[in-house]
Design an enzyme around this catalytic site. Structure first.
Site, PDB file in Angstrom:
ATOM      1  CB  SER A   9     -31.377  29.844 -11.644  1.00 55.67           C
ATOM      2  OG  SER A   9     -32.017  28.774 -12.329  1.00 55.67           O
TER       3      SER A   9
ATOM      4  CG  ASN B  67     -42.306  23.740  -8.059  1.00 54.78           C
ATOM      5  OD1 ASN B  67     -41.638  24.510  -8.740  1.00 54.78           O
ATOM      6  ND2 ASN B  67     -43.556  23.983  -7.705  1.00 54.78           N
TER       7      ASN B  67
ATOM      8  CB  THR C 253      -8.657  33.974  30.218  1.00 47.22           C
ATOM      9  OG1 THR C 253      -8.010  34.575  31.331  1.00 47.22           O
ATOM     10  CG2 THR C 253      -8.751  32.464  30.441  1.00 47.22           C
ATOM     11  CG  HIS C 254     -10.029  38.269  29.971  1.00 47.78           C
ATOM     12  ND1 HIS C 254     -11.217  38.947  29.960  1.00 47.78           N
ATOM     13  CD2 HIS C 254     -10.209  37.241  30.844  1.00 47.78           C
ATOM     14  CE1 HIS C 254     -12.065  38.371  30.806  1.00 47.78           C
ATOM     15  NE2 HIS C 254     -11.476  37.338  31.348  1.00 47.78           N
TER      16      HIS C 254
ATOM     17  CB  SER D 186       4.350  44.021   1.871  1.00 46.50           C
ATOM     18  OG  SER D 186       4.321  45.383   1.514  1.00 46.50           O
TER      19      SER D 186
ATOM     20  CG  ASN E 201       1.892  40.706   5.404  1.00 45.15           C
ATOM     21  OD1 ASN E 201       2.391  41.141   6.441  1.00 45.15           O
ATOM     22  ND2 ASN E 201       1.902  41.374   4.252  1.00 45.15           N
TER      23      ASN E 201
ATOM     24  CD  GLN F  41     -33.924  31.569 -10.132  1.00 42.58           C
ATOM     25  OE1 GLN F  41     -34.890  31.180 -10.766  1.00 42.58           O
ATOM     26  NE2 GLN F  41     -33.186  32.594 -10.512  1.00 42.58           N
TER      27      GLN F  41
END
Lengths: 456, 456, 456, 456
Positions: free
Chosen positions: B22, B109, B154-155, B276, B284, B321
């Site tokens: 680790s 531990n 809404t929606h 792009s 973008n 771990q």
């Protein structure tokens, strides 16, 4: 640094650069990116979009970049936006402005899609090999230690006596299906996206089948927008990894339980166990625990890949850049866990005497009695009830089924000879008796081993 | 390489070492690990488990290791099992066998549990700061551009005219609750595990309160086994990150939609947009898309953390771990997305005229008509039906509510003066009219801004 | 059937009706919906939007609907779109067209948000009670059986001898934090959304504080759009459920392991175990397995709730309708598992002699030896190595630490008297020796019990 | 009530009964359970384990139970433990104690495994049909409206002009792969588990191939323990559902965006839109939003199924009972969403003129200019830069590419005739030009339609 900022007046910030760069992750498929470019340039030369000389120069330049990368002579600049731009920049540095012609009739969208599929094809081959290795290791175990008697468990309670081989084969078959799942995924993704460009194809007279053939793809993707926007192949491979990890986690859990002091049925090879920093006696099944824990990680990768694509309008969106990190993690984790599992199961020491004595007269033979009664014409349900009462009586007497005699059996309405009783309560005989297709009898185990060995 | 293999006859394999190490992940909390050791050694010296001289020597040695680490003079050997062993090995190399006394009355531990909590305390402070920054950026926006008229959706359908400030505040309040959630998590994890040892505490006469105080913890954990086995604080922080990312993804989605050609309500700052490789005109909204996509990743981290701990018997198991990688990713991702979001919302250009003309007579004013009828005593349900019919009629006529006159209204049974009608169909008046607590009226926006500014 | 289709020329299809109806799920909060309407009508009457008479008539009508619902005299028609429309239709059938005035100054968006928060407040009270019950059951166990000796495990390997009470308390503390998490969630959601209307508030002179007070909310939501669009409180409760289920799954896993034939430390109460259809002897820990399995389900609910809200633009979108099914499932599952766990842990039989003999000289006492050496001035690391070698020697001799004598110890460089050795290898003494704060010593267990009992 | 409690002294509690009963969920596969029993009894009669008369009587009795169930004459008692016990109890009530013989040579473990596979085989056929229906609806759309001009998007920004047909086909191909995935899953699960018994097979001379053939299975499972313990087929189907839902959610998202006032490219059929309780003008794309939202739910089901099986030791554990609820939900949700999507896409009105005028000179034609320059020999990268500058200039001038003339182009170094320019800036010509394999040209669309129509 080469970035596509023609229409912009200001450069991006360093923070944004760090945030949006995929270079570090994409390094893993730098080789595939160059291969794709070489095939693209070759095809452009063949169809006349580039002259033969231009194509040759591009291919030579790209090969040189590949060599630099392989030798470590060149590491892509972390300031580059992505691996594609980094390689193109390096190429242009090498061969000049001609490098700028490489991007004719392609886009980063189809380029990254191609890189990823090439990468996946290779990793699926690795996964197939690793699965094959684990299956082989399990079959070797079955051949060597399959005829060790053990308790077959349900609910972690002893159920019926079985041979270890029967149990090991129950772990093997799911791995066979895992292999099939990966093969199915491979079949669906083995189509080259290169030439799809941004999403609409191109007016250049390219030959996509040729590019595909140069790269070893089975076919080309049929729709340019699908080619750049689809990620179901990524999700499918991650899902197959998640299912495979479920299997490995079940096998790992058993190693943890079987190697505990109370069960003590196996001892992990020293390589796969580790000590404690405080408790000098510990022999912890760390490898098995890590395999078990890593299942969660792959589930998380899958969840990330599903969520990321959910509700994305066509075609490419930048969210899709995130797919590699999750996919790479899922695949590498599964590969590593397959290999470690192979090692663990190959080096395991099995205590073949562990259950032999203990299971004589064990309650796990109760089904034998019920089956015997059923064979004598008693409806199974009634036999089941009767034997349940016998078990309770034995428990109250402080023992197990060994307490039962023909006489005491009769008191429960079970007419049985002493011989029948002895046969019933012999765990090995019980295991051998189950000769139905797929049963634990040794003949059935041998049949499966042959089936599995030949199918490979 | 220092590994705890006293009871083992064979070393581990390189593959297993890579699989189980680790170290790479734990480097992130190397500083915390050394701090913990310094506090531990100091306390051991104070209570007499070590002599004052030994403690001082250990502290000096550890400080030197910390300095080496900070300066880059020392990088832990990747062959080490974990960061704790690497640091202890370095310490022992510096000060000799006394280094081996550091591990008295502690275990890895409780050590790793302490490191992780220290790390979390600092990251929670970072998260609080980053959330505060984003809230501030939104409030600044409200102050500067809050009185821009827009369609409230809404929606994704236009609902009613609102001020932009109302909308921005609807994004702000959830962030306030995110801050509270992180604060709640902090309160629950601010207890020092050090001295819990493997899980049972120790016979050494240690002073855990003292260690906790030296490390700045509010208190100590009350049960040694809970101290090393619990991971609910890790899951809780990841869950709070996941919820926060949901909020950031909603904000990001709106930036993507609002900056599309069709809506064109905002333009992202150039830093946060990219071009792009094939389409030269593109601007973008990459930063927004990445924030949106990264939500999936944090959900995946949370899923990994839950699954990994599920059904784990007490106390420590090696699966745990795996917690760091998922947690670190969740926290760092959330931090980065908070900062990028702050940048995006601060540099956004808003087209304040976008909706002004278009919304006069827009169907989003239909509720005004219904409310007016209701105010005149018509049951709202009936008013709603009537206005629905008016909308249909306008659509069939090919226009919007501007087509309506007092006369045509009367045909639908709606008695209304030309003046009332004009007021009804004025979007700004409609927004200003909603003065109920929390409504879109400017006064309510101002009230919230004050509330939010003072609470900070 | 009453549907809001004023602007539409065609009715919806039956398939679409089934697909989009939330009525079946929402029945669970029908009571809350009527309560909300009564408070709303009362307030409208008080502020003069309705006349006092109208308000009284509405309240009476709503109370009658509530009574019909409670008595079963009325069941909402499944053809209704949702519970709100069903109740309004029933109301209008009872009191005529006045029923249509109830929807003045509110929308279904704020109505459903209010219902859900009311429902959550009650379930959070249930969860608190259920958690309190389980904590109490565990504390009772500690008091009665806490001083049973057992192996403390890490990695499912015996680590050090502990008292059962220490272990049970390690399960108790996480539940205390679960309670705090639910309390934190309650604090954040205890604000009434009613009057937020669709998202922009209203021009009607309503008194939202009054409605909130009538419904027992602590406060009102500050922003009308946040009031209808936010679902972080739903996600937060589901996350707290998921974390709590992790704890219950860990406890359940231990019951499964502890009740296996090999460990045989506990026997589940008969109520919580079930038989097999084929194996008459089985006593399967089904209740524990179901609790363990149901953790996965609640994780799934949480993921559904996160994913569903991800990247949703403001304000209300129909996707949000899906929130109830997942939330209700998470909450009901957690409640049921808490209650079943309470039953299981209350009726458990513990074999208090299970470990007594077996642990004398057990390798789980190895740390004692190492600690003793450390206390004698040997650096802990070296002591750890030495004891590791002793363990290996004992294993090779085919026994455990009981084989060790003062003489044989000396050969490993461990100077120890026979008396010291005996004390070291006595598991009870080892447990009692760990008196550090939170250690396993009985005094520390008692301290925690008092702390936990008083805090309740 | 018939429960298997022979060995128990006390009945279970009502709470535990409710907690552990799977009856309500399993009702869905009651038919499959009876079919399985009929096949089992028939086979037992054929091999002589039962007499021909006994077998015939059992089959007749089971048929009568099936008829009672179908007619509603009998509903299983909710107090029964599960559907298997309920049916057996009903059978015994009908034909007496002979009913108890049915359970010879089988267990609930293999019984439920068989039921579930039978159920899955039928639902996979439904899914295939539903996918076929949606594919057909999309192809019909392509044929009828495919030649509508639209903006092809990436990053929700206009990219290049395309035909609608190209876009619709990009949604179609993933559905083709979804079908393949379901077919792959079917192939892997089409093996009959019946006769595996608890996990070890049986000593009775059963003929598993015969039972499999009677039930229409392609083969039998090869290992009895794998037959009852495996759930990878359940996970695989759920994963295929999750991936399919991702596709449906992407399609749904586009409907939501395309039907917003700002884009207004399509109008949902009235059946699939709904109104607002407060805003009379609303035409909300509810069906699309629900499909989008339900993706999250299916992801949650998949996570539940993975987590539930993770780390389960062999063979059957009660956790596995939870599999049905998640699987049934995933399958039913996907089926419903496929059908609703078919309806939505079939009834959609498309505004074919929406983009025609607006896209002339639109920046989405910028790639055309760059491609033209590249065709003239300018390296694409340089062409890309140049056109980026042109775009910026047009923006600054407040217009789009229509501003460009041969003269102004020359100033940027772009040599172009007026005719070339006109052709470049004509969106339809741009779409038609992309004739590469899979490009947007109409010929390529037709090719794909034929391919897809014939493959069906």
């Amino acid at each position: 640094m080469s970035r596509l900022r023609g229409r912009f007046s200001a450069p991006t910030s360093e923070e944004m650069q760090r945030f949006s760069s995929s270079l570090k992750v994409d390094l893993e498929m730098a080789g595939e990116d160059i291969e794709g470019s070489i095939a693209h340039a070759t095809m452009l030369g063949e169809v006349g979009v580039l002259s033969a000389g231009e194509a040759a120069e591009l291919v030579a330049g790209l090969s040189a970049v590949a060599a630099d990368l392989a030798s470590g002579a060149w590491r892509p600049d972390e300031a580059e936006e992505d691996i594609h731009m980094a390689i193109e920049a390096r190429l242009t540095a090498k061969i000049g402005e001609l490098g700028g012609k490489l991007h004719t009739a392609r886009s980063r969208n189809d380029q990254v899609a191609t890189d990823l599929r090439l990468w996946l094809k290779r990793r699926l081959a690795d996964l197939d090999l690793a699965l094959g290795g684990l299956i082989e290791a399990l079959l070797a175990r079955v051949k060597n230690d399959g005829r060790v008697l053990m308790a077959g468990y349900t609910h972690l309670q002893r159920g019926q006596p079985i041979w270890l081989g029967h149990h090991l084969l129950a772990h093997t078959w799911p791995l066979v299906r895992d292999r099939q799942r990966f093969a199915g995924a491979l079949g669906r993704l083995d189509a080259c996206p290169l030439g799809a460009c941004a999403m609409a194809g191109t007016a250049h007279p390219i030959d996509r089948q040729r590019t595909a053939a140069l790269l070893g793809f089975a076919t080309v993707s049929e729709n340019a927008m699908d080619a750049v926007a689809a990620r179901d192949h990524v999700q499918e491979v991650a899902a197959a990894c998640a299912i495979c990890m479920t299997h490995l986690s079940r096998m790992a859990e058993e190693l943890v339980i079987w190697s505990s002091a109370e069960v003590a049925f196996v001892q992990l090879g020293e390589t796969y166990a580790t000590g404690s920093s405080i408790m000098p006696q510990k022999r912890n099944p760390d490898a098995a625990e890590l395999v078990r824990g890593k299942a969660g990680r792959v589930y998380g990768d899958l969840q990330a890949l599903l969520t990321m694509v959910k509700a994305q309008p066509l075609a490419y969106n930048r969210d899709l850049q995130e797919d590699r990190e999750a996919l790479f993690d899922a695949v590498h984790t599964t590969l590593a866990c397959l290999r470690i599992s192979t090692g663990m199961w190959s080096t395991l020491e099995i205590d073949s005497d562990r259950f032999v004595g203990e299971m004589v007269g064990d309650f796990s033979l109760a089904t034998e009695l019920a089956d015997l009664m059923a064979a004598k014409g008693v409806p199974f349900r009634q036999a089941h009830e009767t034997v349940g009462e016998i078990v309770r009586w034995c428990e109250e007497e402080g023992g197990n089924l060994s307490l039962l005699t023909a006489e005491s059996a009769a008191r429960f309405g079970l007419e049985i000879t002493a011989e029948e009783l002895a046969d019933c309560l012999d765990p090995e005989a019980a295991a051998q008796r189950r000769t139905s297709h797929g049963g634990t009898a040794w003949s059935e185990i041998q049949r499966q081993v042959e089936l599995l060995s030949s199918s490979d």
